[in-house]
Design a protein around this motif. Structure first.
Motif, short mmCIF file in Angstrom:
data_model
loop_
_atom_site.label_atom_id
_atom_site.label_comp_id
_atom_site.label_asym_id
_atom_site.label_seq_id
_atom_site.Cartn_x
_atom_site.Cartn_y
_atom_site.Cartn_z
N PHE A 59 -13.22 15.23 1.00
CA PHE A 59 -14.63 14.83 0.14
C PHE A 59 -15.22 15.55 -0.20
O PHE A 59 -16.27 16.19 0.26
N TYR A 60 -14.29 16.01 -1.50
CA TYR A 60 -15.05 17.84 -1.70
C TYR A 60 -15.88 17.28 -2.20
O TYR A 60 -17.20 18.88 -2.82
N TYR A 169 -15.03 12.59 -9.49
CA TYR A 169 -13.18 12.83 -9.08
C TYR A 169 -12.26 11.30 -9.47
O TYR A 169 -13.50 9.85 -9.91
N ARG A 203 -14.63 2.09 -1.47
CA ARG A 203 -13.26 3.43 -2.24
C ARG A 203 -11.41 2.57 -2.06
O ARG A 203 -11.41 1.66 -1.74
#
Ligand code: MTE
Length: 296
Positions: A59-60, A169, A203
């Motif tokens: 989860f950058y 993202y 998500r």
């Protein structure tokens, strides 16, 4: 070059040997050089532990280390939250997570999860079928793709304050992929609300594709007639394609995709073979006639 049992044994013997090895593992007997065959398929749908699923994450927005999301995701505020459904739909609008959960049955789905980095887990999600939500929103006839946008909150997400990713993202699916009954809007795991590091509060989960397709912490779902931009394809188009179907025969330019490392398998488990479409053969007909090497 690494040898596997496939190189030395006919297929039938290979399958048989895997069964024997599973027995051996059950007895706790040691395996030497188990290579690819160390974990049998029958055991694959035993979920990973809650601990494994929530401490080994990508989860950058929270950093590049696998342990960063668990450390930093608590800063993300998830209440209130709204997710916009817009673009080519009859009833565009803004929905809370409760609204989404009221639009279709919340189901438990135990799915294999295969990251493009060649590790894998088994995760017991809860969620609703995306297709049922889109059907309620009324997909218009010209729509061909669905674009997904994750949250943009540099104040709460340290990874968004720099780096090479053009935040937020973003991901996308072809409409038929989005409508497939396996495709989930997940709102929790292990019977609990979605942990923040796993993409709270809602998500995407697309179990036959590499994990990067399953965008976290969604704020927008857009129906469109053009292939959407996707974060990893933008960053490295020769390494990460739009389709990203799990495929043991199409290697990443820098590593093999033939096998994977099950997280939590322990030293005895070794690697296991990666399955076409991550084992979800029911999606194969979506790609009839398509060159999956060209459309990686
Ligand atoms: N979604 C967002 N918004 N940001 C990300 O960095 N990482 C992806 C995907 N979704 C990512 C994301 C990648 S590379 C993987 S493997 C999975 O999330 C990891 O999901 P998990 O941490 O729940 O296992």
């Amino acid at each position: 070059m690494k040898l596997t049992w496939d190189d030395v044994t006919p297929k039938a013997d290979f399958m048989n040997r895997r069964k024997l090895m599973q027995g051996a593992l059950g007895l706790g007997a040691g395996l030497i050089g188990a290579g690819v065959a160390g974990r049998a398929r029958a055991a694959d749908l035993t979920p990973n532990s809650f601990e494994e699923i929530t401490t080994y994450n990508n989860f950058y927005e929270f950093g590049w280390d696998k342990s960063d999301p668990a450390k930093y995701a608590s800063a993300l505020t998830i209440d209130p939250w709204s997710i916009e459904i817009d673009g080519m739909v009859d009833a565009p609008g803004s929905y809370s997570v409760a609204d989404i959960e009221a639009m279709a049955p919340v189901e438990e789905r135990i799915y294999r999860f295969r990251c493009v980095e060649a590790w894998s887990m088994v995760i017991p999600w809860q969620g609703v079928e995306l297709g049922k939500i889109l059907a309620k929103a009324g997909v218009q006839s010209g729509a061909k793709y669905v674009a997904f946008t994750s949250v943009l909150r540099p104040d709460e997400m340290p990874g968004q304050r720099g780096g090479s990713i053009d935040w937020p993202y973003v991901e996308g699916l072809r409409l038929d992929e989005a409508m497939h009954p396996l495709t989930l809007l997940a709102t929790g795991l292990y019977g609990e609300a979605m942990p923040k590091q796993n993409g709270a509060p809602i998500r995407l989960v697309v179990p036959w594709k590499y994990g990067f397709k399953s965008a976290k912490s969604l704020v927008k779902i857009t129906l469109t007639d053009e292939e959407p931009r996707t974060t990893w394809k933008d960053l490295a188009p020769r390494e990460y394609g739009f389709y990203a179907n799990v495929n043991p025969e199409v290697d990443h330019p820098r590593w093999s995709q033939a096998t994977e490392r099950p997280i939590g398998g322990g030293l005895l488990a070794g690697r296991q073979e990666t399955l076409m479409f991550n084992g979800y053969d029911e999606v194969a007909s979506l790609y009839t006639g398509m060159d999956l090497k060209a459309n990686y």
